[in-house]
Scaffold this motif. Structure first.
Motif, mmCIF file in Angstrom:
data_model
loop_
_atom_site.group_PDB
_atom_site.id
_atom_site.type_symbol
_atom_site.label_atom_id
_atom_site.label_comp_id
_atom_site.label_asym_id
_atom_site.label_seq_id
_atom_site.Cartn_x
_atom_site.Cartn_y
_atom_site.Cartn_z
ATOM 1 N N ALA A 42 0.812 -1.210 0.000
ATOM 2 C CA ALA A 42 0.000 0.000 0.000
ATOM 3 C C ALA A 42 0.848 1.263 0.000
ATOM 4 O O ALA A 42 0.319 2.358 -0.178
ATOM 5 N N GLY A 43 2.159 1.120 0.188
ATOM 6 C CA GLY A 43 3.056 2.263 0.283
ATOM 7 C C GLY A 43 4.007 2.376 -0.888
ATOM 8 O O GLY A 43 3.695 1.972 -2.017
ATOM 9 N N ASP A 44 5.200 2.875 -0.582
ATOM 10 C CA ASP A 44 6.190 3.122 -1.637
ATOM 11 C C ASP A 44 6.617 1.842 -2.358
ATOM 12 O O ASP A 44 7.066 1.901 -3.507
ATOM 13 N N GLY A 45 6.490 0.704 -1.684
ATOM 14 C CA GLY A 45 6.882 -0.559 -2.303
ATOM 15 C C GLY A 45 6.071 -0.892 -3.540
ATOM 16 O O GLY A 45 6.542 -1.615 -4.428
ATOM 17 N N VAL A 46 4.848 -0.377 -3.617
ATOM 18 C CA VAL A 46 4.008 -0.662 -4.781
ATOM 19 C C VAL A 46 4.647 -0.094 -6.047
ATOM 20 O O VAL A 46 4.706 -0.758 -7.086
ATOM 21 N N THR A 47 5.142 1.146 -5.962
ATOM 22 C CA THR A 47 5.790 1.769 -7.117
ATOM 23 C C THR A 47 6.993 0.956 -7.571
ATOM 24 O O THR A 47 7.200 0.736 -8.776
ATOM 25 N N THR A 48 7.773 0.479 -6.598
ATOM 26 C CA THR A 48 8.938 -0.348 -6.925
ATOM 27 C C THR A 48 8.517 -1.621 -7.630
ATOM 28 O O THR A 48 9.095 -2.005 -8.662
ATOM 29 N N ARG A 49 7.506 -2.253 -7.116
ATOM 30 C CA ARG A 49 7.078 -3.538 -7.668
ATOM 31 C C ARG A 49 6.495 -3.372 -9.070
ATOM 32 O O ARG A 49 6.755 -4.180 -9.964
ATOM 33 N N VAL A 50 5.711 -2.323 -9.265
ATOM 34 C CA VAL A 50 5.133 -2.086 -10.587
ATOM 35 C C VAL A 50 6.227 -1.773 -11.602
ATOM 36 O O VAL A 50 6.177 -2.216 -12.757
ATOM 37 N N SER A 51 7.244 -1.046 -11.171
ATOM 38 C CA SER A 51 8.348 -0.712 -12.084
ATOM 39 C C SER A 51 9.109 -1.951 -12.526
ATOM 40 O O SER A 51 9.756 -1.954 -13.579
ATOM 41 N N GLU A 52 9.017 -3.026 -11.726
ATOM 42 C CA GLU A 52 9.705 -4.274 -12.064
ATOM 43 C C GLU A 52 8.776 -5.292 -12.714
ATOM 44 O O GLU A 52 9.145 -6.452 -12.881
ATOM 45 N N GLY A 53 7.546 -4.881 -13.046
ATOM 46 C CA GLY A 53 6.670 -5.750 -13.824
ATOM 47 C C GLY A 53 5.485 -6.331 -13.112
ATOM 48 O O GLY A 53 4.672 -7.029 -13.730
ATOM 49 N N ALA A 54 5.333 -6.077 -11.805
ATOM 50 C CA ALA A 54 4.172 -6.595 -11.096
ATOM 51 C C ALA A 54 2.920 -5.847 -11.545
ATOM 52 O O ALA A 54 2.982 -4.656 -11.881
ATOM 53 N N PHE A 55 1.780 -6.538 -11.531
ATOM 54 C CA PHE A 55 0.531 -5.870 -11.882
ATOM 55 C C PHE A 55 -0.172 -5.475 -10.592
ATOM 56 O O PHE A 55 -0.448 -6.311 -9.743
ATOM 57 N N PRO A 56 -0.482 -4.175 -10.424
ATOM 58 C CA PRO A 56 -0.964 -3.687 -9.136
ATOM 59 C C PRO A 56 -2.412 -4.040 -8.833
ATOM 60 O O PRO A 56 -3.217 -4.301 -9.732
ATOM 61 N N ALA A 57 -2.728 -4.006 -7.535
ATOM 62 C CA ALA A 57 -4.107 -4.131 -7.076
ATOM 63 C C ALA A 57 -4.609 -2.802 -6.545
ATOM 64 O O ALA A 57 -5.729 -2.713 -6.044
#
Length: 445
Positions: A341-356
């Motif tokens: 829910a925090g800054d980690g989401v941006t990191t994960r999306v930048s590496e290819g994860a699809f967000p919720a």
């Protein structure tokens, strides 16, 4: 992010291992007996520091863990990522049952979350403030992690479905992209007639795909109220799915190939498998698994069961949860909130994860991203719309892992014998009811 799994936990009888309501789980942190944990309590724990063990296979968490440690120098994230699928859940269930070796944070797919929550194996995160985060997430993932006033995990990713299609093949045979499943059936016929080696899709029977298709069709086979469950594959939505898919099977229009196999990758690469209805996490798998077909594929909205209908469904996706027997819960929760829910989401999306998360799904940067593999298409526009169109009233069984494990012995027979899908679903229902009753559930007939 999706990853290859085998047949899930066959014979594990997970609820027998955990025992419904058993004290082996060490109790739960229900909101009724857990005091609220304030933000200052969490900050104090982070300042003091400690080690948090995380069992998760999602690859982007490596970067998230490193960033979290930099932000909180006294915290150590011990990321255990070598297990996934069957091995992950077996290890987690065994640790909970034994009462030792339980991780502080565990990745749990949405379909498996209910059984751990029901058997009091998970911490209710509402007292930590998770109940205030509902508006951050799309309906499908949030519905999967909460049960009334309790929250058993935070959504890590999602899998709103889309129809990936091989544009090169469609153009060659002058096939229009289908907007309904009836049109899809006609496209399947036209493709296979033009070239008997080309199939509209592969399907040798898959529980996750089938439940997603039922979800989109409006079927709600599972109703769950604590230990009371109802299982019914005889509703109108199920009949819609059966009507189309039975014809695809009977007319041999589906390649009899299992997903995530060498033959599957080959078919996606050489055009003999022309479409794939699956979650929005798929593009990364195309890039790594089918590099030679770059530029050939595109994404479109999932075909509708009735013209003009916008309904979609989820396929895949995971949460991060706190097992009840875990330690350092304030720090563990802080990590989960940071990652999901925090800054980690941006990191994960930048590496290819699809967000919720709605913010990422609605951001111009996300929506305008061009996928080189998909011919420069801004495919996130398709995926975000799909996420918005997922109905939020779907339920999985509290023993969905076991139900999935017997799919090939029931519904799967429709793909390899004279058994119809209707009869296969009936057999799946009966076997699931029998198992539920054996585990102590009250099953409505």
């Amino acid at each position: 992010m999706r990853r290859k799994t085998g047949r899930l936990l066959r014979g594990l009888a997970l609820l027998s291992t955990l025992a419904l309501g058993a004290t082996a789980c060490g109790g739960s942190d229900d909101s009724s007996d857990t005091k609220a944990v304030s933000a200052s309590d969490i900050q104090a724990a982070l300042k003091k520091g400690g080690t948090v063990t995380v069992w998760a296979w999602e690859p982007t968490l490596k970067s998230v863990a490193a960033d979290f440690e930099k932000k909180y120098p006294k915290v150590k994230i011990n990321l255990v990522s070598e297990r996934s699928g069957d091995k992950h859940y077996t290890a987690l269930s065994n640790a909970i049952s034994a009462g030792k070796g339980v991780p502080d944070v565990a990745q749990v797919e949405y379909f498996a979350l209910g059984q751990y929550a029901l058997t009091k194996g998970l911490t209710d995160l509402a007292p930590y403030g998770a109940d205030k985060l509902a508006s951050k997430y799309t309906p499908g993932p949030w519905n999967a992690v909460n049960d009334g006033d309790k929250v058993y995990g935070l959504p890590m990713d999602s899998g709103p479905m889309a129809l990936f299609y091989n544009k090169k093949v469609f153009d060659k045979y002058k096939i229009a992209v289908p907007t309904t499943w009836d049109e899809y059936l006609e496209a399947a016929r036209k493709l296979h007639k033009a070239d008997p080696k080309v199939y509209i899709a592969n399907d040798a029977g898959d529980a996750g795909f089938t439940t997603s298709m039922l979800w989109q069709a409006g079927s709600r086979p599972y109703k769950v109220d604590g230990t009371k469950v109802k299982i019914d594959f005889n509703d109108a939505g199920a009949k819609k799915f059966e009507a189309v898919w039975q014809k695809l099977i009977d007319e041999k229009l589906l390649a009899p190939i299992n997903g995530w196999t060498d033959d599957w990758y080959k078919g996606l690469g050489d055009g003999t498998i022309a479409t794939l209805a699956t979650g929005a996490w798929m593009p990364a798998n195309f890039v790594t698994g089918v590099p030679g077909a770059s530029g050939d594929w595109r994404a479109a909205a999932l075909p509708a069961w009735a013209k003009g209908d916008k309904a979609s469904a989820e396929n895949g996706g995971s949460s991060l949860a706190l097992p009840a027997l875990g330690k350092n819960k304030e720090i563990a929760y802080a990590f989960v909130e940071y990652a999901n829910a925090g800054d980690g989401v941006t990191t994960r999306v930048s590496e290819g994860a699809f967000p919720a998360t709605n913010a990422e799904l609605q951001s111009s940067e996300f929506l305008n991203k061009e996928f080189e593999y998909l011919g420069g298409q801004k495919a996130n526009e398709v995926f975000a719309q799909s996420a918005a169109n997922v109905a939020d009233d779907w339920s999985y069984l509290p023993f969905q892992q076991y139900a999935n494990s017997i799919f090939n012995d029931t519904v799967g027979k429709a793909y390899v014998s004279g058994t119809t899908l209707a009869d296969g679903l009936k057999a799946w229902q009966e076997a699931s009811v029998k198992y539920g009753e054996e585990q102590g559930f009250t099953v409505e007939k």
